[in-house]
Design an enzyme around this catalytic site. Sequence first.
Site, PDB file in Angstrom:
ATOM      1  NE  ARG A 100      11.570  26.001   0.827  1.00 55.24           N
ATOM      2  CZ  ARG A 100      11.531  25.685  -0.460  1.00 55.24           C
ATOM      3  NH1 ARG A 100      11.873  26.574  -1.373  1.00 55.24           N
ATOM      4  NH2 ARG A 100      11.165  24.485  -0.852  1.00 55.24           N
ATOM      5  CD  GLN A 101       3.508  27.862   5.657  1.00 53.78           C
ATOM      6  OE1 GLN A 101       3.841  28.038   4.487  1.00 53.78           O
ATOM      7  NE2 GLN A 101       2.493  28.506   6.186  1.00 53.78           N
ATOM      8  CG  ASP A 132      19.114  31.314  -2.077  1.00 55.43           C
ATOM      9  OD1 ASP A 132      19.148  31.604  -0.867  1.00 55.43           O
ATOM     10  OD2 ASP A 132      18.109  31.493  -2.785  1.00 55.43           O
ATOM     11  CG  ASP A 142      -0.219  -0.018   2.536  1.00 56.12           C
ATOM     12  OD1 ASP A 142       1.032   0.009   2.540  1.00 56.12           O
ATOM     13  OD2 ASP A 142      -0.893  -0.043   3.581  1.00 56.12           O
ATOM     14  CG  ASP A 187      16.919  36.615  -0.247  1.00 55.21           C
ATOM     15  OD1 ASP A 187      17.920  36.303   0.424  1.00 55.21           O
ATOM     16  OD2 ASP A 187      15.972  35.831  -0.443  1.00 55.21           O
ATOM     17  CE  LYS A 209      13.317  34.812  -3.309  1.00 52.07           C
ATOM     18  NZ  LYS A 209      14.028  33.560  -3.028  1.00 52.07           N
ATOM     19  NE  ARG A 226       9.553  32.177  -3.058  1.00 52.92           N
ATOM     20  CZ  ARG A 226      10.031  31.428  -4.059  1.00 52.92           C
ATOM     21  NH1 ARG A 226       9.236  31.034  -5.034  1.00 52.92           N
ATOM     22  NH2 ARG A 226      11.304  31.102  -4.088  1.00 52.92           N
TER      23      ARG A 226
HETATM   24  C1  R5P Z   1      13.762  31.258  -0.037  1.00 54.69           C
HETATM   25  O1  R5P Z   1      13.784  32.357   0.473  1.00 54.69           O
HETATM   26  C2  R5P Z   1      15.005  30.459  -0.218  1.00 54.69           C
HETATM   27  O2  R5P Z   1      16.093  31.109   0.357  1.00 54.69           O
HETATM   28  C3  R5P Z   1      15.305  30.182  -1.682  1.00 54.69           C
HETATM   29  O3  R5P Z   1      15.601  31.402  -2.336  1.00 54.69           O
HETATM   30  C4  R5P Z   1      14.129  29.547  -2.360  1.00 54.69           C
HETATM   31  O4  R5P Z   1      13.690  28.445  -1.602  1.00 54.69           O
HETATM   32  C5  R5P Z   1      14.489  29.084  -3.751  1.00 54.69           C
HETATM   33  O5  R5P Z   1      13.352  28.506  -4.320  1.00 54.69           O
HETATM   34  P1  R5P Z   1      13.192  28.464  -5.899  1.00 54.69           P
HETATM   35  O6  R5P Z   1      14.378  27.756  -6.475  1.00 54.69           O
HETATM   36  O7  R5P Z   1      11.916  27.681  -6.096  1.00 54.69           O
HETATM   37  O8  R5P Z   1      13.065  29.867  -6.370  1.00 54.69           O
END
Ligand code: R5P
Length: 277
Positions: free
Chosen positions: A87-88, A207, A33, A157, A181, A183
Amino acid sequence: MIVPGSTSQELAAALAAELDEPLAAVEYDRFADGERLVRVPETDDRAVVVCATVSDHAHVELLQLQDAARRRADEVVTVLPYMGYARQDEAFEPGQPVSARAVARAVSTGTDRVVVVNPHERAVCDFFDAPCEAVDAAARLAAPLPELDEPLFLAPDAGAVALAAAVRDAHGGGETDHFQKHRVSDTDVEVRPSDARTAGRDVVLVDDIVATGATMSTAIDQLSRPARVFVACVHPMLTDGARTRLAAAGADGVYGTDTVERPVSAVSAAPAVADVL
Ligand code: R5P
């Protein structure tokens, strides 16, 4: 003894070698499953579970590894090379959970101590009920870079500037700057360029995570006539199509660590983790 999750087998082996500790021969299985099952055949008094929670399955596998290790070891240490859901780290809209906190609480139930490699925000460590330390593996990213001409280390950023500076310092110097940056959505970002000159220079974009590649590909679009462009990140999540997106944008090389095991994982975070352990 190092107890590897299926998502961190390279890193766990590197860590075992680095610390001169045995590596548990964990067996990974799955039922018809889809549910997973692990078997940890042996552990020492101290078990170090190493599992990047890159998927929901990996989260469950980590909890299973902790539980199996706890049955035999007096002390369980959990290494999260990559912490999923980090990230959340706040409820961005009414009704949303703080997913990082929910995950951290669950992980804390099965461990005496937590080590997280480059969590998206260091404050995420406060969500764990168990003692938690953050490891910075960014400096490791200097190793796979080639010789650079007039290098410029750019963060997408302000939050990633320290990472860019760490790579710069480990590489031997150069200029550091950052973009601004915004989003727009999960897969779409807007980036305002920095004032630094890019024409004729080797640019290294740094990053913590590359996921869809939206941030880095948009950043590359902002560069004016660079000589070469390299993308370096601690966690190369690289969801479907991200590697191609970066190549199409003009990246001459993409490098990450083995916190997320991908073909671009050119360097191990193991020495940085070993230092803390
Ligand atoms: C977000 O602030 C993180 O530092 C990365 O910049 C982000 O997770 C990158 O995600 P993606 O490649 O989807 O733009």
